[in-house]
Design an enzyme around this catalytic site. Structure first.
Site, short mmCIF file in Angstrom:
data_model
loop_
_atom_site.label_atom_id
_atom_site.label_comp_id
_atom_site.label_asym_id
_atom_site.label_seq_id
_atom_site.Cartn_x
_atom_site.Cartn_y
_atom_site.Cartn_z
N MET A 61 0.93 -1.08 0.14
CA MET A 61 -0.13 -0.19 -0.10
C MET A 61 0.75 1.23 0.07
SD MET A 61 -3.03 -1.10 2.52
CE MET A 61 -1.90 -2.09 3.85
N MET A 62 0.63 2.25 -1.12
CA MET A 62 1.62 3.29 -1.17
C MET A 62 1.31 4.19 0.00
SD MET A 62 3.15 2.96 -3.89
CE MET A 62 4.10 4.53 -4.13
N CYS A 94 -2.36 -1.34 -10.06
CA CYS A 94 -2.63 0.12 -9.57
C CYS A 94 -3.17 0.72 -10.77
CB CYS A 94 -1.12 0.46 -9.42
SG CYS A 94 -1.19 2.37 -8.77
N ASN A 101 -7.41 -11.20 -2.75
CA ASN A 101 -7.48 -9.67 -1.98
C ASN A 101 -8.60 -8.93 -2.28
OD1 ASN A 101 -5.67 -6.78 -3.18
ND2 ASN A 101 -6.06 -7.24 -0.98
#
Length: 343
Positions: free
Chosen positions: A31-32, A113, A224
């Site tokens: 996670m950025m 992304c 996920n």
């Protein structure tokens, strides 16, 4: 870790906890801005065996930028995987080799992304329209590195969202030799939705992931997306090989991460309390402060630790209001902890 390049840090881990081989039965998603090294050290205090992922790092940042800044990590983080963003096979191969040299346990290719910035560089979810290129990238990465090479992707993108397209994507990509697929059970809408909206608005279709596993029993399929409880994990694990948790593991970590080793890895020991985890983090916090890191930049990853507990809001407020001060230190962190009820 490559000690010739990477600075050594205080090791708060149990050295015997580093496994000879990794399991993807339970993992925390890349996670950025969230799954930094500081965050991963914190998460490791809950579980020895959960697989932890870095934020996505682009090949350009590693090849042309400060590689050490992106690749350095703490010894306690193992097992830890490096996630790469890119679409040039030779550059990805070079970076996969770097991941191996730095001691990462896995290298993962981001094909999920949805941000405009990465689309413009042919990174992330847009690659779902180019399965042959993804296969070539993964094949080059596998040839360059001896560690496992995996892929994380969506169900589809925009109008390429049928199960048939997902099936063809997996069929093409598996020909690279990649055997581990983590599937975010939503498509990405690349035109019209922000990255944040793409985490919530496209509907979850778990059945598409289950169908892929049924069609390819020899592949490792990790699910996920939208998973919030261990009870939900149990249900998914009846149909797939592993679960990956994202935002819930960051925002409310204790209910999820504290029981993972006992529940999924057969470890017979009681879960650590929230306060024990906070206290165990302090030696690392002291080390980071000594390196010059601001208190809040490190401690912010603990804001969700006492979620739902008496004093949890006060803990978060105190850190948020006082952790930015130049003089903020471990005493500030301890003062925040003192606001949490000790039941």
């Amino acid at each position: 870790m490559n000690s010739a390049q990477a600075p050594q840090r205080l090791d708060i881990s149990n050295p015997s906890s580093t496994p000879d081989s990794i399991s993807r039965r339970f993992s925390v998603a890349p996670m950025m801005d969230w799954t930094t090294s500081d965050c991963r050290v914190f998460h490791r205090l809950f579980s020895d065996h959960t697989l932890l992922y870095t934020e996505m790092v682009t090949t350009g940042a590693l090849i042309h930028g400060d590689a050490a800044r992106h690749l350095d990590y703490h010894a306690s983080e193992h097992p830890v995987a490096l996630q790469l963003g890119g679409s040039n096979p030779s550059e990805l191969a070079q970076c996969a080799r770097m991941a191996e040299e730095w001691g990462y346990d896995e290298v993962n290719l981001n094909v999920g992304c949805p941000s405009d910035r990465v689309q413009n560089n042919m990174i992330g979810a847009c690659l779902m329209a180019h399965p042959q290129l993804v296969a070539e990238c993964l094949g080059e990465m596998r040839a360059a590195a001896g560690i496992p090479v995996t892929v994380k992707h969506r169900l589809g993108i925009d109008d390429l969202d049928s199960f048939e397209h997902l099936h063809q994507f997996v069929e093409t990509v598996r020909q690279s030799g990649c055997t581990s697929f983590t599937i975010h059970a939503r498509k990405a809408i690349l035109q019209g939705l922000s990255p944040k909206e793409n985490r919530d608005i496209p509907p979850l279709i778990y059945d598409h992931v289950y169908r892929i596993k049924a069609l390819y029993p020899e592949l490792e399929i990790i699910i996920n997306g939208g998973i919030k409880t261990l009870a939900e994990c149990d249900q998914h694990l009846e149909r797939v090989d592993g679960v990956m948790i994202g935002r819930e593991a960051y925002q409310n970590p204790w209910p999820l991460l504290s029981e993972v080793d006992q529940r999924y890895f057969g470890i017979d020991r009681p879960a650590r309390s929230r306060m024990d985890i906070a206290e165990a983090f302090i030696p690392y916090l002291e080390q980071r402060l000594a390196e010059g890191a601001p208190l809040y930049a490190v401690a912010k990853h603990l804001l969700g630790l006492f979620h739902g507990q008496r004093g949890g809001k006060q803990f978060r407020r105190y850190l948020s209001e006082n952790g930015h001060a130049r003089e903020a230190g471990v005493d500030t962190f301890r003062a925040a902890l003192a606001l949490v009820a000790q039941d």
